[in-house]
Design a protein around this motif. Sequence first.
Motif, PDB file in Angstrom:
ATOM      1  N   PRO A   1       0.789  -1.210  -0.032  1.00 36.35           N
ATOM      2  CA  PRO A   1       0.146   0.039  -0.045  1.00 36.35           C
ATOM      3  C   PRO A   1       0.730   1.216  -0.220  1.00 36.35           C
ATOM      4  O   PRO A   1       0.390   2.321  -0.222  1.00 36.35           O
ATOM      5  N   LEU A   2       2.024   1.206   0.478  1.00 35.71           N
ATOM      6  CA  LEU A   2       2.858   2.478   0.342  1.00 35.71           C
ATOM      7  C   LEU A   2       2.925   2.849  -1.011  1.00 35.71           C
ATOM      8  O   LEU A   2       3.214   4.259  -1.028  1.00 35.71           O
ATOM      9  N   GLN A   3       2.986   2.107  -2.187  1.00 36.93           N
ATOM     10  CA  GLN A   3       3.144   2.706  -3.405  1.00 36.93           C
ATOM     11  C   GLN A   3       1.911   3.445  -4.000  1.00 36.93           C
ATOM     12  O   GLN A   3       2.114   4.672  -4.449  1.00 36.93           O
ATOM     13  N   ARG A   4       0.737   3.177  -3.322  1.00 39.79           N
ATOM     14  CA  ARG A   4      -0.505   3.660  -3.630  1.00 39.79           C
ATOM     15  C   ARG A   4      -0.593   5.112  -2.826  1.00 39.79           C
ATOM     16  O   ARG A   4      -0.833   6.290  -3.334  1.00 39.79           O
ATOM     17  N   ILE A   5       0.103   5.083  -1.490  1.00 39.90           N
ATOM     18  CA  ILE A   5       0.167   6.479  -0.608  1.00 39.90           C
ATOM     19  C   ILE A   5       1.058   7.383  -1.282  1.00 39.90           C
ATOM     20  O   ILE A   5       0.842   8.678  -1.543  1.00 39.90           O
ATOM     21  N   TRP A   6       2.018   6.872  -2.215  1.00 40.42           N
ATOM     22  CA  TRP A   6       3.167   7.498  -2.648  1.00 40.42           C
ATOM     23  C   TRP A   6       2.391   8.349  -3.810  1.00 40.42           C
ATOM     24  O   TRP A   6       2.779   9.552  -4.071  1.00 40.42           O
ATOM     25  N   ARG A   7       1.783   7.576  -4.754  1.00 38.24           N
ATOM     26  CA  ARG A   7       1.300   8.089  -5.839  1.00 38.24           C
ATOM     27  C   ARG A   7       0.070   9.120  -5.735  1.00 38.24           C
ATOM     28  O   ARG A   7      -0.136  10.100  -6.256  1.00 38.24           O
ATOM     29  N   ASP A   8      -0.793   8.718  -4.563  1.00 41.04           N
ATOM     30  CA  ASP A   8      -1.588   9.737  -4.147  1.00 41.04           C
ATOM     31  C   ASP A   8      -1.019  11.121  -3.562  1.00 41.04           C
ATOM     32  O   ASP A   8      -1.556  12.206  -3.941  1.00 41.04           O
ATOM     33  N   GLN A   9      -0.219  10.952  -2.856  1.00 43.47           N
ATOM     34  CA  GLN A   9       0.634  12.101  -2.434  1.00 43.47           C
ATOM     35  C   GLN A   9       1.321  12.901  -3.465  1.00 43.47           C
ATOM     36  O   GLN A   9       1.007  14.303  -3.425  1.00 43.47           O
ATOM     37  N   GLU A  10       1.970  12.121  -4.411  1.00 38.22           N
ATOM     38  CA  GLU A  10       2.519  12.873  -5.361  1.00 38.22           C
ATOM     39  C   GLU A  10       1.480  13.795  -6.386  1.00 38.22           C
ATOM     40  O   GLU A  10       1.840  14.763  -6.858  1.00 38.22           O
TER      41      GLU A  10
END
Length: 394
Positions: A353-362
């Motif tokens: 899920p960290l990659q989704r958090i990163w994409r959402d944040q970016e």
Amino acid sequence: MTTSAKNRALTERAAALVGLLRRNAARTEEDRRVAEENIEALADAGLFGITVPERFGGHQASIRTLLEVSAELGRGCGSTAWTTTLSNVCGWLVGLYPERAQREVFETDTAARVCSVLTPAGTSRAADGGQVITGRWPFASGCLHARWALLGMPVTGASGEKPEQGLALVPMDELKIEDTWHMAGMRGTGSHTLVAEDVFVPAHRILSVTRALRGEYPTEFTDETLYRSAFVPVLASVLVGPQLGLARGGLELVTASLAKGRPISHTFYEQAREASSTQTQIAEAAQLIDSAALHLMRAADDIDGWAARGQYMPLLERARVRMDTATVARRSREALDILLNVHGAGSFAEANPLQRIWRDQETAARHAMTNPAITSELYGRALLGVEEQVSALI
């Protein structure tokens, strides 16, 4: 219940939903809309009524409470937090309209959800008792769950002149939704394009943005503190509550992973948490998140404080809020970047899920309102007393 107790209860309700939002985050992204289970849970918790006037059964809570709730929800799902927060800021915008318009939205449905696109678009022409609008409005976050929409528009006079910018309040059943939101991040917000074709909007449902930028709102209820809040500072600050929550969620995921005892590849460290490099990076990320939170809450308290005093926030303070919001976005991104370094390439596994958090944040951090270069110039001009500004949105 006291106001502080009520505000605290709303934040606690949001925190209680984080687990549900995390479980549904992948489905929300895959379906490109917030999971209906999330919507129902948020509605049951009263979290779509944070900014609705108490006259209609809403909470009429502070801007600080809205941002605290937003950050809590962001820990669980960025798209859900974004959609909920923007629906609430639209509820606040409706509270600026004349009572007649407010009743049309909230009298029969306290939790009526509203979406918005503030950027003026399309065309308008004067009509008896209002305006007729036609056009396309992209990036309408939350439109899939809304009953009403707020659309930025030029107000056209009888002779074709355009004296001011307006914000039209339109029922969603008079609009079409074009499926245009295909993004790398914040996919679940459903920020599609709204289309209007010769839609009549009565005058009482058109808010003058030109006047609102000066703190001149048409609501008859001038004693209601929340609806005296400064226009642009509110609209800017709500964009970064979810981003703070995303960074906090990332920190929680990485520290939980480290607690399980994974090693650092190609080193002698069998426990990554025992490495000084890990410890210092985690500390730095946490400090950046704390810095983001402090800036966000300072902005919220400034907004609430000036509204409570019945004074419109001065230009310098409004410019500082714009700077604060950009700082929240920047620090949250920086913190998440460090956390990804700690967690390694595994952060980008599709199952992580960290990659989704990163994409959402970016994605969220690139909103034009939080552009750090522009906000720095804007704030610098205000500090130096330069009258000519780079934007009217202060």
